[in-house]
Scaffold this active site. Structure first.
Site, PDB file in Angstrom:
ATOM      1  N   CYS A 295       0.834  -1.203   0.000  1.00 18.99           N
ATOM      2  CA  CYS A 295       0.000   0.000   0.000  1.00 18.99           C
ATOM      3  C   CYS A 295       0.874   1.261   0.000  1.00 18.99           C
ATOM      4  CB  CYS A 295      -0.981  -0.035   1.171  1.00 18.99           C
ATOM      5  SG  CYS A 295      -2.365   1.109   0.974  1.00 18.99           S
ATOM      6  N   HIS A 379      -3.754  -5.199  -0.397  1.00 16.71           N
ATOM      7  CA  HIS A 379      -3.382  -5.774   0.896  1.00 16.71           C
ATOM      8  C   HIS A 379      -3.451  -7.298   0.853  1.00 16.71           C
ATOM      9  CE1 HIS A 379      -3.266  -2.151   3.550  1.00 16.71           C
ATOM     10  NE2 HIS A 379      -3.936  -1.636   2.529  1.00 16.71           N
ATOM     11  N   GLU A 381      -2.623  -9.300   3.112  1.00 19.34           N
ATOM     12  CA  GLU A 381      -3.023  -9.814   4.435  1.00 19.34           C
ATOM     13  C   GLU A 381      -4.521  -9.688   4.668  1.00 19.34           C
ATOM     14  OE1 GLU A 381      -3.585  -5.637   5.218  1.00 19.34           O
ATOM     15  OE2 GLU A 381      -2.165  -6.733   3.970  1.00 19.34           O
TER      16      GLU A 381
END
Length: 429
Positions: A295, A379, A381
């Protein structure tokens, strides 16, 4: 002439069913709430009900189309200073889990940071009652306890249509019965200041890897507003972490670590000039050192390599955005939250695009052509969102293992000068 848009009498099908089930008695508790107003600078005014903190606030109005995960979104440091509009009509129905419960890695189990980061939220219909086995309080209670302004009864479809057409806009939420167009509360632009400085740790801290996961790896993390689940994804793969402030001169000690990770964060990446300078020095000094950015970390790495970043019209904030892997041709569904992007046309000849957004064709990642350095705008995750691209953490660790094997060194232990044993074990705010 300013148009004030009134809240609907019955804001959702859920309330309408409740209305019918009670024989025509309207049982929603919004009638007990104070009136509130959402004002878009040079735009429409929306009237609704306040269910959060009793205070007036100002920030940048943005929207997310995520269906679930409002606790994670609200505690994501990338939303610092923003007024977050949820397009999902009903928000709050599963309540809010514990904001202090930690897991085996000493990381927050349910939240992405210790506090709510957005300055306010906007919903069509708030569930004042909730039901979920992990919940400890309602969304209303959490907002009030956290000092977050919140307004319900807003026509979020019309609001999002406006933001998509005009772009993310400055806005303010005011509490009170009547809207006053001449009210003296100014529209404050959070993007005019360095938001990363507000969310980054103020001193280094250490996260130990539990013995059952440990592989003897040690990663340096530049904290630009790192989400808890990003740190978890690194630790659970076998690495201890030393987390540094975003502007730490990482180039001076980078060779003491097995890899460098650059986290997500809020705001304009050009405000972090010291970070990009330090990263540029690091890449110049250590050619084989694995580096991974996510990001804002992706944007900072791009700036450090000589590329340019641009502010998007309204950004990408959702859990279902398709990103094309330009290496394999596979499409992955990704979780995203950003208002800036990398201009792929400005990448240096040593770099190449890694992923592309299939909705707007914006850049979603880059990688070095000959060195173990890559980054993604989305992202991997998630939290919340899909885990299609979690394999990128594995790729980072594969690069680390190869780096160690090639150098023939055990780089897992940083030297005593960092005093890892006496570093704090959590973010220093």
């Amino acid at each position: 002439m300013i148009r004030v848009i009134q809240p609907p009498l019955i804001a959702s099908k859920q309330l309408f069913r409740r209305y019918l089930a009670t024989g025509g008695t309207f049982t929603n508790k919004t009638s007990q709430l104070d009136r509130a107003t959402l004002t878009i600078k040079d735009g429409p005014v929306f009237s609704g009900y306040s269910f959060g903190a009793n205070k007036n606030i100002s920030g940048e109005a943005v929207f997310t189309t995520s269906l679930v995960g409002y606790p994670e979104s609200m505690t994501d440091p990338s939303y610092k200073g923003q007024i977050l509009c949820f397009t999902q009509p009903l928000i709050g129905n599963y309540g809010v889990p514990s904001s202090t419960l930690k897991d085996e890695f000493n990381l927050l189990k349910h939240m992405e940071s210790p506090s709510v980061q957005c300055i306010g939220i906007v919903v069509a219909d708030v569930a004042l009652e909730y039901s979920h086995w992990t919940a400890v309080e309602s969304l209303q209670q959490w907002c009030q306890r956290s000092g977050v302004a919140a307004i319900s009864g807003v026509d979020t479809r019309q609001l999002v249509s406006y933001l998509r057409e005009k772009g993310s806009s400055l806005a303010k939420i005011t509490i009170g019965e009547e809207y006053d167009a001449d009210e003296d509360a100014a529209f404050e632009d959070p993007g005019s200041v360095n938001l990363v400085h507000k969310v980054s740790t103020k001193a280094p801290f250490h996260i130990s890897c539990p013995e059952k996961y440990a592989k003897g790896l040690h990663i340096a993390v530049l904290d630009c507003g790192a989400k808890e689940n990003i740190l978890r994804c690194l630790v659970e793969r076998g690495a201890s972490l030393t987390v540094f402030p975003y502007n730490y001169p990482i180039d001076k000690i980078a060779n003491k670590f097995d890899g460098i990770f650059i986290s997500n964060g809020p705001g304009d990446p050009t405000h972090c000039s010291s970070t990009t300078e330090n990263l540029a020095k690091t890449m110049e000094k250590y050619h084989d050192l694995p580096i991974f950015g996510i990001c804002l970390g992706h944007q900072l790495l791009a700036l450090a390599s000589g590329a340019r970043t641009i502010k998007m019209k309204y950004g990408n904030r959702a859990h279902n955005i398709p990103a094309l892997d330009l290496t394999t041709g596979k499409c992955h569904i990704t979780s995203q939250n950003h208002g800036y992007s990398v201009d792929a046309e400005t990448l240096d000849s040593d770099w190449e695009p890694y992923f592309t957004n299939l909705n707007d064709l914006s850049n979603e990642g880059m990688k070095h052509k000959s060195r173990p350095i890559f980054s993604t705008q989305f992202h991997p995750e998630a939290k919340g969102g899909p885990l299609d691209t979690a394999f990128l953490f594995d790729k980072f660790f594969e690069n680390i293992e190869q780096y160690r094997a090639t150098n023939g060194l055990n780089l897992g232990n940083v030297d005593d000068s960092l005093l890892v044993d006496i570093l704090p074990k959590g973010r220093v705010l």
